[in-house]
Scaffold this motif. Structure first.
Motif, PDB file in Angstrom:
ATOM      1  N   VAL A  84       0.497  -1.105  -0.221  1.00  0.00           N
ATOM      2  CA  VAL A  84      -0.168  -0.077   0.137  1.00  0.00           C
ATOM      3  C   VAL A  84       0.254   1.186   0.043  1.00  0.00           C
ATOM      4  O   VAL A  84       0.623   1.808  -1.079  1.00  0.00           O
ATOM      5  CB  VAL A  84      -1.361   0.276   1.050  1.00  0.00           C
ATOM      6  N   LEU A  85       1.527   1.664   0.519  1.00  0.00           N
ATOM      7  CA  LEU A  85       2.884   2.396   0.988  1.00  0.00           C
ATOM      8  C   LEU A  85       3.279   2.349  -0.269  1.00  0.00           C
ATOM      9  O   LEU A  85       3.868   3.748  -0.367  1.00  0.00           O
ATOM     10  CB  LEU A  85       3.703   2.418   1.925  1.00  0.00           C
ATOM     11  N   ASP A  86       4.298   1.621  -1.056  1.00  0.00           N
ATOM     12  CA  ASP A  86       4.681   1.467  -2.111  1.00  0.00           C
ATOM     13  C   ASP A  86       4.275   2.492  -2.999  1.00  0.00           C
ATOM     14  O   ASP A  86       4.414   3.386  -3.766  1.00  0.00           O
ATOM     15  CB  ASP A  86       5.326   0.676  -2.928  1.00  0.00           C
ATOM     16  N   GLN A  87       2.386   1.554  -3.105  1.00  0.00           N
ATOM     17  CA  GLN A  87       1.959   3.186  -4.405  1.00  0.00           C
ATOM     18  C   GLN A  87       1.214   4.168  -3.777  1.00  0.00           C
ATOM     19  O   GLN A  87       1.121   4.564  -5.061  1.00  0.00           O
ATOM     20  CB  GLN A  87       0.558   1.730  -4.682  1.00  0.00           C
ATOM     21  N   TRP A  88       0.844   4.440  -2.143  1.00  0.00           N
ATOM     22  CA  TRP A  88       0.854   5.881  -2.456  1.00  0.00           C
ATOM     23  C   TRP A  88       2.383   6.501  -2.545  1.00  0.00           C
ATOM     24  O   TRP A  88       2.156   7.334  -3.512  1.00  0.00           O
ATOM     25  CB  TRP A  88       0.618   6.004  -0.679  1.00  0.00           C
ATOM     26  N   LYS A  89       3.530   5.780  -2.555  1.00  0.00           N
ATOM     27  CA  LYS A  89       4.921   6.632  -2.454  1.00  0.00           C
ATOM     28  C   LYS A  89       4.514   6.996  -4.225  1.00  0.00           C
ATOM     29  O   LYS A  89       4.804   8.575  -4.252  1.00  0.00           O
ATOM     30  CB  LYS A  89       5.606   6.341  -1.964  1.00  0.00           C
TER      31      LYS A  89
ATOM     32  N   SER B 111       9.792   9.453   1.267  1.00  0.00           N
ATOM     33  CA  SER B 111      10.413   8.318   1.708  1.00  0.00           C
ATOM     34  C   SER B 111       9.850   7.845   3.013  1.00  0.00           C
ATOM     35  O   SER B 111       9.759   8.764   3.264  1.00  0.00           O
ATOM     36  CB  SER B 111      11.650   8.621   1.907  1.00  0.00           C
ATOM     37  N   TYR B 112      10.007   6.509   3.461  1.00  0.00           N
ATOM     38  CA  TYR B 112       9.356   5.984   4.757  1.00  0.00           C
ATOM     39  C   TYR B 112       9.937   4.499   4.872  1.00  0.00           C
ATOM     40  O   TYR B 112      10.476   4.351   4.213  1.00  0.00           O
ATOM     41  CB  TYR B 112       7.643   5.784   4.714  1.00  0.00           C
TER      42      TYR B 112
ATOM     43  N   ASP C  62       9.437  10.932   5.490  1.00  0.00           N
ATOM     44  CA  ASP C  62      10.457  12.412   5.236  1.00  0.00           C
ATOM     45  C   ASP C  62       9.671  12.821   4.090  1.00  0.00           C
ATOM     46  O   ASP C  62       9.585  11.922   2.677  1.00  0.00           O
ATOM     47  CB  ASP C  62      11.655  12.196   4.941  1.00  0.00           C
ATOM     48  N   PHE C  63       8.855  14.208   3.644  1.00  0.00           N
ATOM     49  CA  PHE C  63       8.605  14.708   2.777  1.00  0.00           C
ATOM     50  C   PHE C  63       9.874  15.348   2.170  1.00  0.00           C
ATOM     51  O   PHE C  63      10.327  16.564   3.134  1.00  0.00           O
ATOM     52  CB  PHE C  63       7.427  15.400   2.621  1.00  0.00           C
ATOM     53  N   THR C  64      10.456  15.335   0.758  1.00  0.00           N
ATOM     54  CA  THR C  64      11.516  16.569   0.090  1.00  0.00           C
ATOM     55  C   THR C  64      10.575  16.994  -0.422  1.00  0.00           C
ATOM     56  O   THR C  64       9.430  17.277  -1.042  1.00  0.00           O
ATOM     57  CB  THR C  64      12.757  15.376   0.099  1.00  0.00           C
ATOM     58  N   PHE C  65      11.489  18.788  -1.047  1.00  0.00           N
ATOM     59  CA  PHE C  65      10.724  19.306  -1.643  1.00  0.00           C
ATOM     60  C   PHE C  65      12.063  20.129  -2.456  1.00  0.00           C
ATOM     61  O   PHE C  65      13.156  19.949  -2.265  1.00  0.00           O
ATOM     62  CB  PHE C  65       9.507  20.524  -1.008  1.00  0.00           C
ATOM     63  N   THR C  66      11.574  20.618  -4.021  1.00  0.00           N
ATOM     64  CA  THR C  66      12.203  20.714  -4.250  1.00  0.00           C
ATOM     65  C   THR C  66      12.864  22.491  -3.993  1.00  0.00           C
ATOM     66  O   THR C  66      14.551  23.087  -3.905  1.00  0.00           O
ATOM     67  CB  THR C  66      11.782  21.499  -6.036  1.00  0.00           C
ATOM     68  N   ASP C  67      12.554  22.866  -3.132  1.00  0.00           N
ATOM     69  CA  ASP C  67      12.132  24.945  -2.552  1.00  0.00           C
ATOM     70  C   ASP C  67      12.541  24.852  -1.252  1.00  0.00           C
ATOM     71  O   ASP C  67      12.642  25.841  -1.399  1.00  0.00           O
ATOM     72  CB  ASP C  67      11.640  25.051  -3.930  1.00  0.00           C
TER      73      ASP C  67
ATOM     74  N   ILE D 108      10.758  17.742   5.282  1.00  0.00           N
ATOM     75  CA  ILE D 108       9.665  17.784   6.915  1.00  0.00           C
ATOM     76  C   ILE D 108       9.475  16.023   7.166  1.00  0.00           C
ATOM     77  O   ILE D 108       9.223  15.326   6.657  1.00  0.00           O
ATOM     78  CB  ILE D 108       8.066  18.136   6.703  1.00  0.00           C
ATOM     79  N   SER D 109       9.882  16.285   8.099  1.00  0.00           N
ATOM     80  CA  SER D 109       9.927  14.692   9.028  1.00  0.00           C
ATOM     81  C   SER D 109       8.491  14.316   9.610  1.00  0.00           C
ATOM     82  O   SER D 109       8.446  15.394  11.016  1.00  0.00           O
ATOM     83  CB  SER D 109      11.067  14.075   9.763  1.00  0.00           C
ATOM     84  N   VAL D 110       7.454  13.422   9.345  1.00  0.00           N
ATOM     85  CA  VAL D 110       6.418  13.208   9.796  1.00  0.00           C
ATOM     86  C   VAL D 110       5.952  11.687  10.275  1.00  0.00           C
ATOM     87  O   VAL D 110       7.343  10.857   9.492  1.00  0.00           O
ATOM     88  CB  VAL D 110       5.482  13.544   9.352  1.00  0.00           C
ATOM     89  N   TYR D 111       5.576  11.730  11.567  1.00  0.00           N
ATOM     90  CA  TYR D 111       4.880  10.539  11.648  1.00  0.00           C
ATOM     91  C   TYR D 111       3.854  10.446  11.649  1.00  0.00           C
ATOM     92  O   TYR D 111       3.092  10.703  11.773  1.00  0.00           O
ATOM     93  CB  TYR D 111       5.372  10.152  12.818  1.00  0.00           C
TER      94      TYR D 111
END
Length: 118
Positions: free
Chosen positions: A10-15, A63-64, A84-89, A93-96
């Motif tokens: 599920v998470l691979d599809q989400w990602k 990435s998870y 971890d959500f990464t952005f270009t600019d 952001i690290s979340v749970y």
């Protein structure tokens, strides 16, 4: 399949949907009555999920790592995930993420999704 394998499916599809900025692909993983809590939106169902992910910036990548799993019922799995959500600019952001997934064959459907910044 193990609980971890189902969550990874599920998470691979989400990602993949998040990384490709495909909100409809992400929202298709959610049940019609799924409770969704992102960082700035609460909603119910795939339409609210699609609206949330459509508002995310292009280039957002996820990435998870699964930290914990629990089998809540024969076909229901709880996952606790570091993301971890990464952005270009801007900085990452690290979340749970806590999610509840109903097993459907070799995959699953998200029933509950809640993000937390600790």
């Amino acid at each position: 399949m193990t609980d971890l394998e189902i969550l990874h499916t599920v998470l691979d599809q989400w990602k993949a949907g998040v990384d490709a900025h495909e909100p409809k692909e992400v929202s298709a993983l959610f049940a019609d009555d799924a409770i969704f809590q992102g960082l700035h939106l609460y909603g119910v169902g795939p339409d609210d999920v699609a609206t949330y992910y459509d508002s995310q910036p292009l280039g957002l990548q996820a990435s998870y790592g699964v930290l914990e799993t629990r089998r809540l019922a024969d076909d229901v799995i709880l996952g606790y995930v570091a993301v971890d959500f990464t952005f270009t600019d801007r900085p990452a952001i690290s979340v749970y993420l806590s999610l509840i997934v109903r097993q459907v064959g070799d995959s699953g459907q998200i029933l509950h999704y809640q993000v937390s910044r600790l």
